[in-house]
Design an enzyme around this catalytic site. Structure first.
Site, PDB file in Angstrom:
ATOM      1  N   LYS A  35       0.845  -1.199   0.000  1.00 30.18           N
ATOM      2  CA  LYS A  35       0.000   0.000   0.000  1.00 30.18           C
ATOM      3  C   LYS A  35       0.885   1.255   0.000  1.00 30.18           C
ATOM      4  O   LYS A  35       2.093   1.171   0.244  1.00 30.18           O
ATOM      5  CB  LYS A  35      -0.905  -0.015   1.237  1.00 30.18           C
ATOM      6  CG  LYS A  35      -0.154   0.022   2.552  1.00 30.18           C
ATOM      7  CD  LYS A  35      -1.067  -0.315   3.715  1.00 30.18           C
ATOM      8  CE  LYS A  35      -0.303  -0.277   5.026  1.00 30.18           C
ATOM      9  NZ  LYS A  35      -1.067  -0.862   6.146  1.00 30.18           N
ATOM     10  N   TYR A 256      18.071  28.891   9.020  1.00 31.47           N
ATOM     11  CA  TYR A 256      16.914  29.700   9.431  1.00 31.47           C
ATOM     12  C   TYR A 256      16.783  29.737  10.944  1.00 31.47           C
ATOM     13  O   TYR A 256      16.969  28.731  11.628  1.00 31.47           O
ATOM     14  CB  TYR A 256      15.628  29.113   8.860  1.00 31.47           C
ATOM     15  CG  TYR A 256      15.424  29.399   7.390  1.00 31.47           C
ATOM     16  CD1 TYR A 256      15.224  30.702   6.942  1.00 31.47           C
ATOM     17  CD2 TYR A 256      15.412  28.365   6.475  1.00 31.47           C
ATOM     18  CE1 TYR A 256      15.026  30.964   5.596  1.00 31.47           C
ATOM     19  CE2 TYR A 256      15.212  28.615   5.122  1.00 31.47           C
ATOM     20  CZ  TYR A 256      15.025  29.921   4.688  1.00 31.47           C
ATOM     21  OH  TYR A 256      14.825  30.173   3.359  1.00 31.47           O
TER      22      TYR A 256
END
Ligand SMILES: *Cc1c(COP(=O)(O)O)cnc(C)c1O
Length: 364
Positions: A35, A256
């Site tokens: 899946k 950042y």
């Protein structure tokens, strides 16, 4: 143009890992769980590699099963979430796809929808996971309803799913197994209980059909797991090149938010992979990556397309070197633990823009 970030996939490792599932449970057949694009490895690529070795494939939804049939796969297929409406049910029957049945609406559709031929059913019983399935105690009544339904082929498979199999010693496992066994003791039909963790850690859960997922991809299914201890080989090695190297002084910031500040003269490496490639954004500084010269820790925040690493202790590292984010040399579960998630999450998140390369043979 595709990114420089590359998922190197080793189909031979899939076959090797499936062999481990077979040796651990020699009396069970294998319904390989592919899946979610085969846990991020590509549905058809994985199906092609495993088809000669598995007894069937399980997917989440019928769309995935139809894609397998369209690609020519003739093996037994199981849609774990069954069908949502009569239309899907008709197509499942026509294409010979087995469907899980887990609620009364599906039962009613089975009783009222004209089908081109009977459909194979896996009756999903809830033995304590509390997610999908009829209460295990209703097994007799639900099974009788299915047996009386002309649309249902042969005897349904009785299925349940374990919530805590990744920690085999937990009492919930014994409780679920006891509840399932008591509710189905005198009922006919094949049984299916075991996911990867139960295949490796709970022999009592081995049934006529086992449902290995994560172990096929070479990650340990155990909560505290180590794939190598089980002899599993990673299928995916996620790599990206080192694209810049520079030296910063104590007190300089990286990335950042300036969340990381150098405490020593630091050689910083920049790697061309980021959260838009599926590398998790919320990993703390210190998560390892692997270079040909050895391991290095991530420093600073993960950006969209880049990460920064500390190369001070790997003086040989140079622009162009391949950096492994997980896979061969760096087990994905180790990265997952550092990232406070699970290997499934990391593998499934690899983005479509990441280049895919197949690698022949087994890992050394
Ligand atoms: C996903 C899934 C599996 C496979 O689980 P793994 O932990 O990846 O082995 C088995 N059974 C069901 C019902 C599933 O949804």
């Amino acid at each position: 143009m595709k990114r420089a970030a590359t998922a190197r996939l080793r189909p031979a490792a899939l076959v090797h890992n499936l062999g481990i599932a077979r040796r651990a449970a020699p009396r069970s057949r294998v319904m390989a769980v592919i899946k979610a694009e085969a846990y991020g490895h590509g549905l058809l690529r994985v199906a092609d590699a495993l088809a000669p070795h598995t007894d069937g494939f399980a997917v989440s939804c019928l769309e995935e099963a139809f894609a397998l049939r369209n690609a020519g796969h003739a093996l037994p297929l199981l849609a774990l979430q069954g069908f949502r409406d009569g239309h899907e049910l008709v197509h499942a029957a026509r294409q010979g796809i087995a469907v899980a049945v887990h609620d009364p609406v599906q039962l009613r559709l089975l009783e009222t929808t004209p089908l081109p031929r009977p459909v194979r059913v896996w009756l999903k019983l809830d033995s304590g996971m509390g997610r999908l399935g009829f209460p295990a105690e209703d097994a007799f009544v639900r099974l009788r309803a299915l047996q009386n339904c002309a649309n249902v082929a042969t005897s349904p498979v009785l299925m349940t799913h374990l919530a805590c199999a990744d920690e085999p010693g937990r009492a919930e496992n014994a409780a679920q197994l006891a509840r399932f066994e008591a509710a189905t003791r005198d009922l006919p039909g094949e049984r299916s209980l075991a996911n990867s963790a139960a295949i490796l850690g709970l022999p009592r859960a081995h049934g006529d059909w086992n449902r290995p997922g994560i172990l096929l991809y070479g990650a340990s299914p155990m909560a505290d797991g180590d794939a190598r201890r089980h002899g599993l080989q990673p299928v995916m090695t996620l790599q990206a090149p080192l694209v810049a190297v520079h030296d910063l002084a104590p007190g300089d910031a990286v990335g950042y938010g300036a969340t990381f500040r150098c405490r020593r003269p630091t050689r910083v490496g920049v790697v061309a992979i980021g959260y838009a490639d599926g590398y998790p954004r919320h990993v703390p500084s210190g998560v390892p990556v692997c270079l040909p010269q050895g391991r290095a820790p991530l420093i600073g925040r993960v950006s969209m397309d880049l990460i920064t690493i500390d190369l001070t202790d790997l003086p040989g590292a140079a622009v162009g070197d391949p950096v492994t984010l997980w896979g061969e040399g760096l087990p994905v579960e180790e990265v997952a633990r550092a990232a406070e998630t699970i290997s499934y999450d990391l593998l499934c998140a690899v983005a479509g823009r990441v280049r895919v390369e197949e690698v022949a043979g087994n890992a050394h």
